[in-house]
Write a protein that holds these residues in place. Sequence first.
Motif, PDB file in Angstrom:
ATOM      1  N   LEU A   1      63.592 -26.745  84.643  1.00 24.68           N
ATOM      2  CA  LEU A   1      63.548 -25.327  84.292  1.00 24.68           C
ATOM      3  C   LEU A   1      62.169 -24.747  84.600  1.00 24.68           C
ATOM      4  O   LEU A   1      62.050 -23.631  85.090  1.00 24.68           O
ATOM      5  N   LYS A   2      61.113 -25.510  84.339  1.00 22.75           N
ATOM      6  CA  LYS A   2      59.756 -25.055  84.631  1.00 22.75           C
ATOM      7  C   LYS A   2      59.508 -24.978  86.140  1.00 22.75           C
ATOM      8  O   LYS A   2      58.738 -24.142  86.609  1.00 22.75           O
ATOM      9  N   LYS A   3      60.170 -25.880  86.899  1.00 24.10           N
ATOM     10  CA  LYS A   3      59.994 -25.904  88.347  1.00 24.10           C
ATOM     11  C   LYS A   3      60.718 -24.760  89.047  1.00 24.10           C
ATOM     12  O   LYS A   3      60.377 -24.387  90.159  1.00 24.10           O
ATOM     13  N   CYS A   4      61.738 -24.207  88.417  1.00 30.98           N
ATOM     14  CA  CYS A   4      62.595 -23.203  89.055  1.00 30.98           C
ATOM     15  C   CYS A   4      61.841 -21.872  89.163  1.00 30.98           C
ATOM     16  O   CYS A   4      61.641 -21.169  88.177  1.00 30.98           O
ATOM     17  N   ASP A   5      61.423 -21.512  90.378  1.00 29.92           N
ATOM     18  CA  ASP A   5      60.605 -20.319  90.586  1.00 29.92           C
ATOM     19  C   ASP A   5      61.349 -19.021  90.277  1.00 29.92           C
ATOM     20  O   ASP A   5      60.743 -18.023  89.928  1.00 29.92           O
ATOM     21  N   GLY A   6      62.638 -19.018  90.438  1.00 31.45           N
ATOM     22  CA  GLY A   6      63.400 -17.785  90.248  1.00 31.45           C
ATOM     23  C   GLY A   6      63.707 -17.467  88.799  1.00 31.45           C
ATOM     24  O   GLY A   6      64.337 -16.454  88.505  1.00 31.45           O
ATOM     25  N   LEU A   7      63.275 -18.325  87.870  1.00 29.52           N
ATOM     26  CA  LEU A   7      63.587 -18.122  86.454  1.00 29.52           C
ATOM     27  C   LEU A   7      62.303 -18.055  85.646  1.00 29.52           C
ATOM     28  O   LEU A   7      61.285 -18.637  86.015  1.00 29.52           O
TER      29      LEU A   7
ATOM     30  N   LYS B   1      71.895 -22.213  74.741  1.00 35.12           N
ATOM     31  CA  LYS B   1      73.197 -21.967  75.355  1.00 35.12           C
ATOM     32  C   LYS B   1      73.198 -22.429  76.808  1.00 35.12           C
ATOM     33  O   LYS B   1      74.157 -23.037  77.293  1.00 35.12           O
ATOM     34  N   LEU B   2      72.110 -22.141  77.511  1.00 38.01           N
ATOM     35  CA  LEU B   2      71.972 -22.573  78.913  1.00 38.01           C
ATOM     36  C   LEU B   2      72.001 -24.093  78.990  1.00 38.01           C
ATOM     37  O   LEU B   2      72.637 -24.672  79.884  1.00 38.01           O
ATOM     38  N   LYS B   3      71.343 -24.731  78.047  1.00 36.74           N
ATOM     39  CA  LYS B   3      71.273 -26.193  78.046  1.00 36.74           C
ATOM     40  C   LYS B   3      72.664 -26.801  77.850  1.00 36.74           C
ATOM     41  O   LYS B   3      73.036 -27.781  78.503  1.00 36.74           O
ATOM     42  N   LYS B   4      73.449 -26.225  76.933  1.00 41.20           N
ATOM     43  CA  LYS B   4      74.800 -26.739  76.667  1.00 41.20           C
ATOM     44  C   LYS B   4      75.700 -26.581  77.892  1.00 41.20           C
ATOM     45  O   LYS B   4      76.456 -27.482  78.237  1.00 41.20           O
ATOM     46  N   LYS B   5      75.607 -25.399  78.541  1.00 44.27           N
ATOM     47  CA  LYS B   5      76.446 -25.155  79.718  1.00 44.27           C
ATOM     48  C   LYS B   5      76.092 -26.115  80.854  1.00 44.27           C
ATOM     49  O   LYS B   5      76.963 -26.642  81.548  1.00 44.27           O
ATOM     50  N   LEU B   6      74.792 -26.341  81.047  1.00 50.68           N
ATOM     51  CA  LEU B   6      74.365 -27.242  82.119  1.00 50.68           C
ATOM     52  C   LEU B   6      74.748 -28.689  81.797  1.00 50.68           C
ATOM     53  O   LEU B   6      75.080 -29.461  82.691  1.00 50.68           O
TER      54      LEU B   6
ATOM     55  N   GLU C   1      54.122 -34.264  78.349  1.00 53.64           N
ATOM     56  CA  GLU C   1      55.468 -34.846  78.345  1.00 53.64           C
ATOM     57  C   GLU C   1      55.862 -35.315  79.755  1.00 53.64           C
ATOM     58  O   GLU C   1      56.479 -36.369  79.909  1.00 53.64           O
ATOM     59  N   ALA C   2      55.517 -34.506  80.776  1.00 51.96           N
ATOM     60  CA  ALA C   2      55.843 -34.866  82.156  1.00 51.96           C
ATOM     61  C   ALA C   2      55.112 -36.143  82.564  1.00 51.96           C
ATOM     62  O   ALA C   2      55.664 -37.016  83.238  1.00 51.96           O
ATOM     63  N   GLU C   3      53.854 -36.263  82.122  1.00 53.80           N
ATOM     64  CA  GLU C   3      53.070 -37.461  82.435  1.00 53.80           C
ATOM     65  C   GLU C   3      53.682 -38.690  81.774  1.00 53.80           C
ATOM     66  O   GLU C   3      53.785 -39.759  82.386  1.00 53.80           O
TER      67      GLU C   3
ATOM     68  N   LYS D   1      67.697 -38.618  79.004  1.00 52.22           N
ATOM     69  CA  LYS D   1      67.232 -38.352  80.367  1.00 52.22           C
ATOM     70  C   LYS D   1      67.540 -36.913  80.776  1.00 52.22           C
ATOM     71  O   LYS D   1      66.732 -36.242  81.424  1.00 52.22           O
ATOM     72  N   PHE D   2      68.721 -36.444  80.379  1.00 46.64           N
ATOM     73  CA  PHE D   2      69.099 -35.068  80.684  1.00 46.64           C
ATOM     74  C   PHE D   2      68.127 -34.083  80.034  1.00 46.64           C
ATOM     75  O   PHE D   2      67.679 -33.117  80.663  1.00 46.64           O
ATOM     76  N   ASP D   3      67.793 -34.318  78.749  1.00 47.61           N
ATOM     77  CA  ASP D   3      66.869 -33.426  78.030  1.00 47.61           C
ATOM     78  C   ASP D   3      65.521 -33.333  78.737  1.00 47.61           C
ATOM     79  O   ASP D   3      64.954 -32.250  78.907  1.00 47.61           O
ATOM     80  N   LYS D   4      65.004 -34.481  79.174  1.00 51.52           N
ATOM     81  CA  LYS D   4      63.708 -34.493  79.859  1.00 51.52           C
ATOM     82  C   LYS D   4      63.787 -33.768  81.200  1.00 51.52           C
ATOM     83  O   LYS D   4      62.927 -32.957  81.548  1.00 51.52           O
TER      84      LYS D   4
END
Length: 278
Positions: free
Chosen positions: A262-268, A228-233, A171-173, A253-256
Amino acid sequence: MVFFTCNICGESVKKPAVEKHYQTRCRGKTKNVSCMDCLKDFYEEEYVAHTKCISEAQKYSNQNFVPKEPKNKNAQKQESWMDIIRAILDSTEYQLTPQLRNAFQRLQSVDNVPRKKAKFENFVGNCMRMPRHQATEVWDILEKELNKMKEAKQAELAAAKAAKQKEAGAEAEAETEADVPPKKKTKLENGEATQTDSAATEETNEFDWTAQLSKLVAKQPDGIFLEKLKKKLAKKYTKHLAVTELTEKQSKKFDKRFDKQLKKCDGLQLEGDLVKQC
């Protein structure tokens, strides 16, 4: 707890006490009991597999009754524990001696087998009169089968995670290819629309995804569900763009970007449908 009626003397007996009943009260008789709830008859050792029965609601309601799923977590854990005992009896891997096989068969008729070594050994020693050395042998086999099931579960989860990462990479590609500007720009009838899209792109680049994601998850110590996280963001993202509602293009664009960031965020970390802090 399942209760039976002895079809020889008529006495009501709890399931764990059936063996003792035919060693004392009806000694020498062939086991012949019937369930007090479903009224089904059982001969010899057939009663051992009868671990659950219908409730009163099922018994006295019409045939279209649909039972609710039990919510008792301890009952579900106990049932999983009993599945391990049955798996050992069905397996040819352990080559059980007659004494050990008999011990596992007796365990099947008990509804409250402890799941910790010390409590297990005390339980089978006091309630089932099992010798200490045999109790230890039984526990070692149980522990081996339990670890085997855990490893199989971990391998299954790892395979699912690898498949998900592979899908996310594809998907990223595809997203990267989609972001490459075309050789020729399409002329738009409305010049203002072009300016609006450019402004929105600049604002999107300035949106701090990592900080906003970390901030939202930090408010939920036990984790927050992905949707829920997606809706808040999305609300914060909409506010950042200074619009009341995202357009279809902006939503896509937001969904992508959400999945990618989220995958890039090391703290999560994502555990099933739950997002937690590492």
